[in-house]
Design a protein around this motif. Structure first.
Motif: not given
Length: 289
Positions: A123-148
């Motif tokens: 739960l770190d801003p930089q790690k969260l951004q990396q996780i978000r980009e990894e998940i968005k790279g999967l098929n049929a993913i619109n977006d990833v949300y969290y309370q920044e």
């Protein structure tokens, strides 16, 4: 008359032991809170939701692939993955707003989503951004949300809370030492003439202090034992009343607190007794009245 005089000059050690035990109990409980502060923060962090939204073209296979990917991801907290299909979301809206919601004859505006919680160390801003980009790279993913904003507040407040806890802990130890010292001073006050008389008949300071120090060590251990029993009883009740807190699952932390209570109890008792006895030895007889 001699027995009555002896009783009058005997310090009231029972009350002093109970008073010291209460102070050590409060100090030990504060130590418990400090040692488990990281665990409380961890529990709070791991309740933050991440939401993965699939796009309109997502199929059942895409949903299964996403669930499989998250189940094997190292950053996902086990047992927290939940999926909400767009059909289920529509049913939830119907339950909230009634049947009138479905009579609008509008297309289903919702998308399939998956909720999950991260492990606290991610739960770190930089790690969260990396996780978000990894998940968005999967098929049929619109977006990833969290309370920044919430993540940023947690990161900023942790340092402030750490400094506050350290300062408050040092202040509490100082107050506890002062209270214990005053309790022991009052307990030995009735023996000030006996201490001075022993010096006047030729006894050395070490000879006079030795029995008081040995008794102080014993009373410090007894006071610590009372405080430890009360603290363990309180923690036992808290573990059964609030099992989600998980107090003292690590036995090493429990032993650390117990050792700290015994060490502080004996140390403060012995130092205070040594100081008070030597203070009376340095005073003139007239000043004892």
């Amino acid at each position: 008359m001699s027995n009555l005089a002896t009783r009058r000059t005997r310090p009231n050690y029972l009350y002093s032991m109970i008073s010291v035990a209460l102070v050590l109990f409060v100090l030990g409980f504060f130590g418990v809170i400090l040692l488990h502060a990281q665990q409380f923060v961890r529990l709070y962090k791991e309740r933050v939701n991440l939401i993965v939204e699939l796009d309109e073209t997502a199929t059942t296979s895409d949903m299964m692939n996403l669930e499989s990917y998250l189940a094997n991801a190292t950053y996902v907290r086990r047992g927290t993955i939940q999926k909400v299909s767009k059909e289920k979301a529509a049913e939830m809206m119907r339950d909230e707003f009634g049947e009138a919601f479905l009579k609008l004859d509008l297309p289903n505006p919702f998308l399939d989503v998956v909720f999950f919680n991260l492990k606290a160390e991610y739960l770190d801003p930089q790690k969260l951004q990396q996780i978000r980009e990894e998940i968005k790279g999967l098929n049929a993913i619109n977006d990833v949300y969290y309370q920044e904003s919430l993540i940023d507040n947690i990161a900023n407040n942790l340092k402030k809370a750490g400094y506050f806890a350290l300062g408050f802990g040092l202040f509490f130890i100082l107050v506890s030492a002062t209270l214990i010292h005053n309790t022991i001073r009052l307990a030995l006050y009735s023996n000030r003439f006996l201490i001075k008389n022993m010096e006047l008949v030729g006894a050395s300071w070490s000879f006079i202090s030795r029995p008081y120090l040995l008794r102080a060590i014993l009373h410090g251990m007894l006071s610590s034992l009372i405080a430890i029993l009360a603290l363990v009883g309180l923690l036992y009740w808290l573990n059964h009343s609030f099992p989600e807190v998980y107090l003292f699952q690590d036995v090493r932390l429990l032993l650390l607190v117990i050792f700290g209570i015994v060490f502080l109890g004996v140390l403060i008792y012995a130092l205070s007794t040594f100081y008070v006895v030597n203070k009376y030895l340095k005073m003139r007889v007239d000043d004892l009245y």
